[in-house]
Design an enzyme around this catalytic site. Structure first.
Site, PDB file in Angstrom:
ATOM      1  N   SER A  11       0.821  -1.201   0.000  1.00  0.00           N
ATOM      2  CA  SER A  11       0.000   0.000   0.000  1.00  0.00           C
ATOM      3  C   SER A  11       0.856   1.253   0.000  1.00  0.00           C
ATOM      4  O   SER A  11       1.864   1.324   0.688  1.00  0.00           O
ATOM      5  CB  SER A  11      -0.913   0.015   1.226  1.00  0.00           C
ATOM      6  N   CYS A  12       0.466   2.212  -0.805  1.00  0.00           N
ATOM      7  CA  CYS A  12       1.038   3.561  -0.810  1.00  0.00           C
ATOM      8  C   CYS A  12      -0.046   4.485  -1.346  1.00  0.00           C
ATOM      9  O   CYS A  12      -1.010   4.031  -1.956  1.00  0.00           O
ATOM     10  CB  CYS A  12       2.268   3.660  -1.706  1.00  0.00           C
ATOM     11  N   ASP A  13       0.120   5.768  -1.132  1.00  0.00           N
ATOM     12  CA  ASP A  13      -0.804   6.749  -1.690  1.00  0.00           C
ATOM     13  C   ASP A  13      -0.024   7.949  -2.183  1.00  0.00           C
ATOM     14  O   ASP A  13       0.835   8.482  -1.457  1.00  0.00           O
ATOM     15  CB  ASP A  13      -1.822   7.197  -0.643  1.00  0.00           C
ATOM     16  N   ASN A 193      -2.349   1.950  -5.449  1.00  0.00           N
ATOM     17  CA  ASN A 193      -2.141   0.510  -5.643  1.00  0.00           C
ATOM     18  C   ASN A 193      -3.160  -0.169  -6.537  1.00  0.00           C
ATOM     19  O   ASN A 193      -3.562  -1.300  -6.270  1.00  0.00           O
ATOM     20  CB  ASN A 193      -2.106  -0.211  -4.291  1.00  0.00           C
TER      21      ASN A 193
END
Length: 425
Positions: A11-13, A193
């Protein structure tokens, strides 16, 4: 080679605001890097360089041809690898990358990591569009692959990228060596993602639609939707969860349309209710970055980096490219040369302590914040005061109210890192 498992961090944003979504005439870029919770992320400054013809460059796993000149970069990177999760260069180009899985299989062999592609693009480009071309050219030549975590169990994925400069942004999404890109000339955009470039494709791999047609993923008649055609039919659980983060990020940006600032972006990165500020199980937000890229080329770009986990309990510290820019030793991890587990075969059979000075002191401070209410409140207030001082310095600088000499601008990040270290001493 394993590509995904239920307990693997993925997960990343990333966020960007292009005028008129921004409150000021500037592009605002932001990213949370969510990684294995004990992984250390360092902030590395690499000056511009010139290189002899025929030079080779060692990336995380493979060598590539070096170019004659590379630009100065500031990188936030997992300390065991060569590339970076996010960063910027002296020309005001910012890039963040994220994991993604598609119908294209993840490669078995070691190639360039998405993080390597990110750093190579920053070192070799002077605009977001040029950075996109660098990544896609390298992708065509070398491919992407290799384990993306420091663990004997391989963890591999393909990548999406958010690229920005002073005038525009691009979303670049890959599926193996294939790709599609969307130009963002104005407004706010985020990635989380998953494939998000649909029918609004500004550029694409020459064989993208041919491949989709040959595999039976697209009928060749209906409107071509990249995300719909190349996304997995059965998404992993965490990728399903990413859809909620993506929607939450869209809503948070929409709520601030026309008023997005660096502080607004920091607030979004600190939002725990949405999961954007990650702290769950084996992974968390290990580092964060926010950048202000003014439209006026005479104004400097200002990049804020934490170098420590959990932006809700970290300090965003300003970095500006200038004559005095140098490596801050407090945010540089130890090195282990040929003994490094990433360099020995088989890889990652042992663990080494990569914690840098600021990381160590910050961890002690986090313990106090959680266990001692009075002392914790004092530390949090000192963190907030220091961050506000950096934001105010950036505001004054961009308003033309305060123009220190270049060597002071270049040394700004070092000065704030030293002061933060003193707060925790």
């Amino acid at each position: 080679m394993a590509s995904w498992s239920s307990d693997t961090p993925c997960s990343c944003d990333c966020f960007v605001s292009v005028p008129p979504a921004s409150a000021i005439p500037a592009v605002i870029f932001a990213k949370n890097s969510d990684r294995p919770r004990d992984e250390v992320q360092e902030v590395v400054f690499v000056p511009a360089g010139t290189h002899a013809p025929g030079s080779r460059l060692q990336c995380t796993y493979i060598e590539v041809e070096q170019v004659s000149r590379t630009h100065a970069v500031i990188l936030s990177r997992p300390s065991w690898l060569w590339g970076a999760e996010m960063g910027a260069n002296e020309h005001g180009v910012c890039i963040g990358n994220e994991a993604v899985w598609t119908k294209e299989p993840v490669g078995e062999g070691e190639a360039l990591l998405g993080m390597d592609l990110l750093r190579l693009a920053l070192e070799r480009s002077s605009s977001a569009l040029e950075a996109l071309r660098v990544i896609t050219d390298l992708l065509a030549r070398y491919g992407q692959g290799g384990s993306c975590r420091e663990d004997p169990t391989p963890f591999c994925y393909h990548n999406t990228f958010l690229l920005a400069d002073r005038t525009e942004a691009w979303v670049l999404e890959t599926a193996g060596r294939l790709w599609a890109a969307q130009r963002i000339p104005e407004g706010a955009r985020n990635i989380s993602n998953q494939l998000s470039v649909g029918t609004d494709i500004s550029a694409e791999h020459a064989d993208l639609r041919t491949r989709a047609l040959a595999q039976g993923w697209w009928d060749g008649q209906s409107t071509f939707d990249f995300a719909q055609v190349f996304s997995l039919t059965q998404q992993p659980v965490r990728m399903e969860a990413a859809k909620a983060r993506f929607r939450a990020g869209q809503q948070l940006l929409q709520q601030q349309q026309g008023g997005i600032t660096a502080e607004v972006m920091m607030g979004i990165l600190r939002n725990k209710e949405s999961g954007i500020c990650m702290d769950s199980g084996g992974f968390r937000t290990t580092a964060s970055m926010v950048s202000i890229l003014p439209r006026d080329p005479t104004q400097p770009c200002v990049h804020f980096l934490t170098a420590t986990p959990d932006p809700s309990r970290s300090v965003f510290k300003p970095f500006i490219f200038g004559a005095g820019a140098a490596q801050a030793p407090q945010v540089l991890s130890p090195t282990f040369g040929a003994r490094d587990p990433v360099r020995t075969q088989p890889r990652f059979q042992t663990q080494v302590d990569r914690r840098h000075t600021l990381y160590l002191r910050h961890q002690v401070a986090l313990g106090l914040i959680e266990s001692e209410q009075d002392r914790g409140q004092q530390l949090r207030q000192k963190q907030r005061d220091l961050e506000q001082e950096g934001l105010e310095a950036a505001r004054r600088l961009l308003a033309g109210e305060q123009v220190p000499p270049p060597q002071e601008l270049g040394g700004l990040f070092q000065a704030f890192v030293e002061r933060e270290s003193q707060v925790y001493a």
